[in-house]
Scaffold this motif. Structure first.
Motif, PDB file in Angstrom:
ATOM      1  N   LEU A  18      -5.548  -8.937  11.977  1.00 27.67           N
ATOM      2  CA  LEU A  18      -5.471  -7.516  11.650  1.00 27.67           C
ATOM      3  C   LEU A  18      -4.564  -7.286  10.445  1.00 27.67           C
ATOM      4  O   LEU A  18      -4.845  -6.431   9.602  1.00 27.67           O
ATOM      5  CB  LEU A  18      -4.963  -6.735  12.862  1.00 27.67           C
ATOM      6  CG  LEU A  18      -5.897  -6.714  14.074  1.00 27.67           C
ATOM      7  CD1 LEU A  18      -5.220  -6.029  15.252  1.00 27.67           C
ATOM      8  CD2 LEU A  18      -7.210  -6.023  13.734  1.00 27.67           C
ATOM      9  N   GLN A  19      -3.474  -8.044  10.369  1.00 26.86           N
ATOM     10  CA  GLN A  19      -2.570  -7.933   9.220  1.00 26.86           C
ATOM     11  C   GLN A  19      -3.302  -8.274   7.926  1.00 26.86           C
ATOM     12  O   GLN A  19      -3.232  -7.538   6.931  1.00 26.86           O
ATOM     13  CB  GLN A  19      -1.391  -8.898   9.424  1.00 26.86           C
ATOM     14  CG  GLN A  19      -0.532  -9.131   8.194  1.00 26.86           C
ATOM     15  CD  GLN A  19       0.633  -8.185   8.091  1.00 26.86           C
ATOM     16  OE1 GLN A  19       0.866  -7.389   8.986  1.00 26.86           O
ATOM     17  NE2 GLN A  19       1.368  -8.274   7.004  1.00 26.86           N
ATOM     18  N   ARG A  37      -3.629   4.643   4.611  1.00 33.01           N
ATOM     19  CA  ARG A  37      -2.900   3.768   3.689  1.00 33.01           C
ATOM     20  C   ARG A  37      -3.855   3.341   2.580  1.00 33.01           C
ATOM     21  O   ARG A  37      -4.939   2.801   2.844  1.00 33.01           O
ATOM     22  CB  ARG A  37      -2.352   2.540   4.417  1.00 33.01           C
ATOM     23  CG  ARG A  37      -1.407   2.890   5.568  1.00 33.01           C
ATOM     24  CD  ARG A  37      -0.081   3.447   5.076  1.00 33.01           C
ATOM     25  NE  ARG A  37       0.702   4.043   6.155  1.00 33.01           N
ATOM     26  CZ  ARG A  37       2.012   3.934   6.262  1.00 33.01           C
ATOM     27  NH1 ARG A  37       2.701   3.270   5.340  1.00 33.01           N
ATOM     28  NH2 ARG A  37       2.662   4.522   7.253  1.00 33.01           N
ATOM     29  N   ARG A  43     -13.270  -0.040   9.968  1.00 33.63           N
ATOM     30  CA  ARG A  43     -13.008  -0.917   8.823  1.00 33.63           C
ATOM     31  C   ARG A  43     -13.696  -0.287   7.620  1.00 33.63           C
ATOM     32  O   ARG A  43     -14.924  -0.300   7.515  1.00 33.63           O
ATOM     33  CB  ARG A  43     -13.532  -2.330   9.087  1.00 33.63           C
ATOM     34  CG  ARG A  43     -12.886  -2.979  10.298  1.00 33.63           C
ATOM     35  CD  ARG A  43     -13.507  -4.321  10.643  1.00 33.63           C
ATOM     36  NE  ARG A  43     -13.055  -5.370   9.740  1.00 33.63           N
ATOM     37  CZ  ARG A  43     -13.804  -5.933   8.821  1.00 33.63           C
ATOM     38  NH1 ARG A  43     -15.053  -5.546   8.637  1.00 33.63           N
ATOM     39  NH2 ARG A  43     -13.327  -6.898   8.052  1.00 33.63           N
ATOM     40  N   ASP A  61      -6.581  -8.424   7.361  1.00 35.68           N
ATOM     41  CA  ASP A  61      -7.698  -7.524   7.106  1.00 35.68           C
ATOM     42  C   ASP A  61      -7.221  -6.190   6.534  1.00 35.68           C
ATOM     43  O   ASP A  61      -7.920  -5.543   5.750  1.00 35.68           O
ATOM     44  CB  ASP A  61      -8.465  -7.286   8.403  1.00 35.68           C
ATOM     45  CG  ASP A  61      -9.935  -6.961   8.159  1.00 35.68           C
ATOM     46  OD1 ASP A  61     -10.452  -7.306   7.080  1.00 35.68           O
ATOM     47  OD2 ASP A  61     -10.560  -6.368   9.042  1.00 35.68           O
ATOM     48  N   SER A  62      -6.001  -5.789   6.910  1.00 33.20           N
ATOM     49  CA  SER A  62      -5.480  -4.498   6.476  1.00 33.20           C
ATOM     50  C   SER A  62      -5.148  -4.447   4.990  1.00 33.20           C
ATOM     51  O   SER A  62      -5.051  -3.358   4.419  1.00 33.20           O
ATOM     52  CB  SER A  62      -4.230  -4.136   7.284  1.00 33.20           C
ATOM     53  OG  SER A  62      -4.544  -3.951   8.649  1.00 33.20           O
ATOM     54  N   PRO A  71       0.689  -4.170   4.194  1.00 29.03           N
ATOM     55  CA  PRO A  71      -0.144  -3.000   4.490  1.00 29.03           C
ATOM     56  C   PRO A  71       0.683  -1.725   4.627  1.00 29.03           C
ATOM     57  O   PRO A  71       0.129  -0.631   4.643  1.00 29.03           O
ATOM     58  CB  PRO A  71      -0.809  -3.369   5.821  1.00 29.03           C
ATOM     59  CG  PRO A  71       0.161  -4.303   6.469  1.00 29.03           C
ATOM     60  CD  PRO A  71       0.795  -5.076   5.350  1.00 29.03           C
ATOM     61  N   LYS A 102       0.845  -1.192   0.000  1.00 26.79           N
ATOM     62  CA  LYS A 102       0.000   0.000   0.000  1.00 26.79           C
ATOM     63  C   LYS A 102       0.887   1.253   0.000  1.00 26.79           C
ATOM     64  O   LYS A 102       2.108   1.153   0.107  1.00 26.79           O
ATOM     65  CB  LYS A 102      -0.927  -0.020   1.223  1.00 26.79           C
ATOM     66  CG  LYS A 102      -1.888  -1.204   1.198  1.00 26.79           C
ATOM     67  CD  LYS A 102      -2.578  -1.414   2.525  1.00 26.79           C
ATOM     68  CE  LYS A 102      -3.820  -0.572   2.669  1.00 26.79           C
ATOM     69  NZ  LYS A 102      -4.586  -0.923   3.888  1.00 26.79           N
ATOM     70  N   THR A 161      -6.931   1.834   4.964  1.00 29.57           N
ATOM     71  CA  THR A 161      -6.968   1.924   6.418  1.00 29.57           C
ATOM     72  C   THR A 161      -6.646   3.344   6.870  1.00 29.57           C
ATOM     73  O   THR A 161      -6.005   4.113   6.143  1.00 29.57           O
ATOM     74  CB  THR A 161      -5.964   0.960   7.066  1.00 29.57           C
ATOM     75  OG1 THR A 161      -4.651   1.218   6.544  1.00 29.57           O
ATOM     76  CG2 THR A 161      -6.345  -0.484   6.798  1.00 29.57           C
ATOM     77  N   ASN A 213      -5.712   5.580  10.710  1.00 28.34           N
ATOM     78  CA  ASN A 213      -5.516   5.615  12.161  1.00 28.34           C
ATOM     79  C   ASN A 213      -5.179   7.031  12.608  1.00 28.34           C
ATOM     80  O   ASN A 213      -4.240   7.634  12.067  1.00 28.34           O
ATOM     81  CB  ASN A 213      -4.369   4.686  12.580  1.00 28.34           C
ATOM     82  CG  ASN A 213      -4.786   3.234  12.658  1.00 28.34           C
ATOM     83  OD1 ASN A 213      -5.656   2.878  13.451  1.00 28.34           O
ATOM     84  ND2 ASN A 213      -4.184   2.397  11.837  1.00 28.34           N
TER      85      ASN A 213
END
Length: 446
Positions: free
Chosen positions: A281-282, A316, A231, A284-285, A386, A191, A290, A292
């Protein structure tokens, strides 16, 4: 009599860690000065380039046998800060404790640089040459946008990379373990960053009085709630799909079934179930953009309700045809249209066929075969990252970039979680494993 070459990655890494290249400010030139002596001792020609004398880049070329195209090895010399982190051992002393080298950059990515250098020096010491010319680029500023590092080289000196077909760079170096299966990542896509600043304005006032409901602090609470753990919509990419397929084919049930559901988008709009949290989480990213929130700035007066607050967010964006506008549109759906957004940094957009559709040909096959030979119990894994690295910049030159820094890590370890965190460290044995793999690659690649 010339000095012996630095063929052991461990003391080399210790020396690199002890050169504080925390970015900001960087001061990567101190690292370049150290490397210059090593290259002179090895008889390697090099250039030092950069827009800032304190933040230089080093590019060296090692002649090969002419049996393969030139190969790029790229590594960044800067590291992230250790501010407010509690370390068991000082982060810039590079102590060896319990069979590990401790310190900032041990994995990200001075450990990788030490392995690259040691692999090159081993070939030279043995009187061997790599299959093709090897171009080593040690660059500044990767941890803060790459403007003075890879971005500068690609923009101002693309001629240094002419003819290069493939590149090896960082992945962070840490492996993945699931259900007792050890995976060795080979990053084939990544990404790119879209860092934004959100500005919240409204009525301020005296801290002793009740504040209006639309004051910036109240809006801040709503924004942080909306963005924390969010998400965004799913967009499955070819590289991510191949990664999930490889996992599902290798893992035992019921984990393989959970991965298959994630791949088929039948798991529902919820974090992947049945998969350990860090790995879930890795995975899904890489299926969505994403975001944050990372920095909040406001008044430093306790008795004043601020009239303005800014929130910096780390976004990202998935590779390919997606633009920052696609990402911010999804963000607007969460926070509304009345929050001003300023783009602080945008990672370089690479043409679709260079990142989204990675090349799984003879060079990738060689990376896989080397891993299988070095670790018969491990499984090579084509991976979409990611995060973003300097690969996104070198890919603009038509170079096929792979994240490949092999490390054989102890079972049940969590080195991936140490990146940018306290107590970053790398096993001594893992550095030797990676150096052997890189040496074999340089000696014989297509």
């Amino acid at each position: 009599m010339s000095a012996p070459l630095a063929t052991d990655p461990v003391p080399l890494l210790q020396d690199l860690i002890r050169i504080d290249t925390t970015n900001p400010p960087g001061n990567e030139s101190a690292c370049v000065t150290y490397l210059e002596k090593l290259l002179v001792d090895a008889g390697i020609e090099y250039q030092v380039l950069g827009p800032n004398p304190e933040r230089t880049n080093l590019v060296a070329r090692i002649p090969g046998r002419g049996e393969a195209p030139p190969l790029l090895l790229h590594a960044h010399s800067d590291v992230v800060p250790v501010t407010d982190q509690q370390w068991t051992h000082p982060p810039f002393e590079a102590r060896i404790v319990d069979g590990h080298v401790w310190g900032r950059g041990a994995i990200d990515m001075k450990g990788g640089l030490a392995m690259m250098l040691s692999a090159l020096f081993r070939l030279i010491e043995r009187g061997e040459r790599p299959a093709g010319d090897v171009v080593l680029a040690v660059v500044a500023d990767e941890e803060n946008g790459s403007r003075e590092g890879a971005g500068y080289l690609v923009r101002e000196h693309p001629e240094l990379f002419e003819g290069i077909r493939y590149a090896i760079g960082e992945e962070g170096g840490a492996g993945i373990e699931l259900a007792g299966v050890r995976f060795h990542p080979i990053v084939v896509a990544e990404k790119r960053a879209a860092w934004l600043r959100l500005t919240l304005r409204g009525p301020g006032g005296h801290g002793s009085r009740l504040a209006p409901p639309d004051n910036p602090m109240a809006r801040l609470g709503r924004i942080l709630t909306a963005l924390s753990g969010v998400r965004l919509p799913r967009h499955q990419m070819p590289a991510a799909d191949r990664m999930l397929a490889a996992l599902a084919e290798t893992l035992p049930e019921p984990l393989a079934g959970h991965i298959s559901q994630l791949r088929a988008d039948t798991a529902g709009d919820a974090p992947p179930a049945g998969i350990p949290q860090a790995e879930a989480l890795q995975l899904d990213s890489v299926l969505r953009h994403t975001v944050n929130p990372t920095i909040v700035r406001t008044s430093d007066k306790t008795n004043m309700v601020p009239a303005e607050i800014t929130v910096d967010v780390d976004g990202r964006v998935l590779p390919g045809d997606f633009d920052v506008a696609d990402f911010t549109a999804e963000l607007r759906a969460l926070i509304g249209d009345d929050v001003p957004m300023e783009l602080l940094l945008e990672g370089s957009k690479v043409h679709q066929d260079r990142i989204v559709e990675p090349e799984f040909g003879a060079f990738f096959d060689r990376l896989e075969s080397l891993l299988r030979e070095a670790d018969p119990d491990g499984v090579p894994l084509p991976m979409m990252s990611p995060a973003s690295t300097d690969a996104r910049l070198f890919a603009q030159l038509g170079i096929r970039c792979y994240g490949w820094l092999p490390l054989l890590l102890p079972a049940g370890s969590s080195y991936r979680r140490m990146l940018h965190c306290a107590d970053e460290r790398v096993p001594v044995d893992a550095l030797e494993f990676g150096t052997r793999c890189l040496t074999d690659l340089l000696r014989d690649y297509p």
